[in-house]
Write an enzyme that holds these catalytic residues in place. Structure first.
Site, short mmCIF file in Angstrom:
data_model
loop_
_atom_site.label_atom_id
_atom_site.label_comp_id
_atom_site.label_asym_id
_atom_site.label_seq_id
_atom_site.Cartn_x
_atom_site.Cartn_y
_atom_site.Cartn_z
NE ARG A 88 -15.10 -10.18 -1.53
CZ ARG A 88 -15.05 -9.54 -0.37
NH1 ARG A 88 -14.25 -8.51 -0.23
NH2 ARG A 88 -15.79 -9.91 0.63
NE ARG B 36 4.99 -15.27 -9.50
CZ ARG B 36 6.03 -15.23 -8.68
NH1 ARG B 36 5.86 -15.00 -7.41
NH2 ARG B 36 7.24 -15.42 -9.14
NE ARG C 159 -7.49 -0.48 -3.40
CZ ARG C 159 -7.62 -1.60 -2.69
NH1 ARG C 159 -7.66 -2.77 -3.30
NH2 ARG C 159 -7.73 -1.57 -1.38
CD GLU D 53 -3.96 -2.94 -1.86
OE1 GLU D 53 -4.87 -2.24 -1.37
OE2 GLU D 53 -3.48 -3.91 -1.25
CG ASP E 262 -10.41 -2.39 9.47
OD1 ASP E 262 -10.52 -2.71 8.26
OD2 ASP E 262 -9.39 -1.86 9.93
N1 HPA Z 1 -5.05 -0.91 6.99
C1 HPA Z 1 -4.60 -1.05 5.74
N2 HPA Z 1 -5.30 -1.57 4.77
C2 HPA Z 1 -6.56 -1.98 5.06
C3 HPA Z 1 -7.10 -1.88 6.34
C4 HPA Z 1 -6.30 -1.31 7.36
O1 HPA Z 1 -6.73 -1.18 8.52
N3 HPA Z 1 -8.35 -2.39 6.31
C5 HPA Z 1 -8.57 -2.80 5.04
N4 HPA Z 1 -7.49 -2.55 4.28
#
Ligand code: HPA
Length: 241
Positions: A24, A43, A87, A181, A204
């Site tokens: 990204r 890395r 971020r 984070e 989500d």
């Molecule tokens: N949990 C933790 N971090 C995340 C999630 C999640 O469901 N979705 C995107 N980052």
């Protein structure tokens, strides 16, 4: 050069956008920056510097989770004199106040991590965003009609949470999204008296199970990057408070 960032400090701008995924970082640099130059591949954690609207900006991947982000943020602040990190990530929604495709403006970040225990011992420190950056990002988003939803984030150490009950309690207390984070970023920015902000698109929904297509997610992510970059431009012109 620092241990995990194989660059000289003059190769890195004072303002850094930080996605979790190094690919990204490359996509942001190639899509939004003029003359992007890669400064890091240690890395595989790619970092680039270019310009946006005449302002030098860097993009550096953080990897997933607070220990990984903390390595890159610490080196950027302590060894490369970076002044602000934004971020640009994703989060899961914990509350019905937000939907997938919303962008959360992380006002504060609670955590279940023990990372701050050696630092503050019995005190539960409250990692918070930089006020000027919050205000600027909020203004930019409003002007561009890209609404941000201000609220708390929960930075967890466990993507696969064995006790989901705690997330409903957090939602009752105004926590909108879960990432992995932001709390470490806010803590380190405070340690070094620098600025930090976390913007997270909702990828989500843990309550409704709602999902979006990859295409929709990409569009929202792009809007969020524009808000982050325009905020950097405005911050560059703002006096330090
Ligand atoms: N949990 C933790 N971090 C995340 C999630 C999640 O469901 N979705 C995107 N980052």
């Amino acid at each position: 050069m620092s241990t995990h960032i194989g660059a000289y400090s003059d190769q890195i701008a004072p303002y850094v956008l930080m996605p979790g995924d190094p690919y990204r970082a490359r996509w942001i640099a190639e899509t939004f920056l003029e003359d992007p130059v890669q400064f890091n591949d240690v890395r595989g954690m790619l970092g680039y510097t270019g310009t946006y609207a005449g302002v030098r900006v860097s993009v550096q991947g953080s990897g997933m989770g607070q220990p990984s982000l903390a390595i890159y943020a610490q080196e950027l602040f302590a060894d490369h004199d970076v002044q602000a990190i934004i971020r640009v990530g994703t989060c899961g929604a914990l509350s019905e106040r937000v939907s997938v495709r919303d962008v959360i403006l992380g006002v504060a970040a609670s955590t279940d991590s023990a990372m701050n225990v050696p630092r503050f011992r019995h005190v539960s420190y409250a990692p918070a965003a930089d006020f000027d950056l919050l205000r600027i990002a909020s203004d930019v988003a409003e002007e561009k009609l890209l609404p941000l939803v201000p609220g708390g984030l929960f930075s967890t150490d466990q993507f696969y949470d064995p006790d989901p009950a705690v997330t409903s309690t957090l939602a009752e207390y105004g926590v909108l999204g879960v990432d992995m984070e932001a709390a470490a970023l806010y803590t380190l920015a405070a340690q070094f008296s620098r600025r930090a902000l976390a913007l997270c698109t909702v990828s989500d929904h843990l309550v409704t199970g709602q999902e979006t297509s990859a295409h929709e997610r990409q569009e929202t992510f792009e809007d969020m990057i524009v808000v982050a970059l325009e905020s950097v431009v405005r911050l560059e012109g703002a006096p330090r408070s």
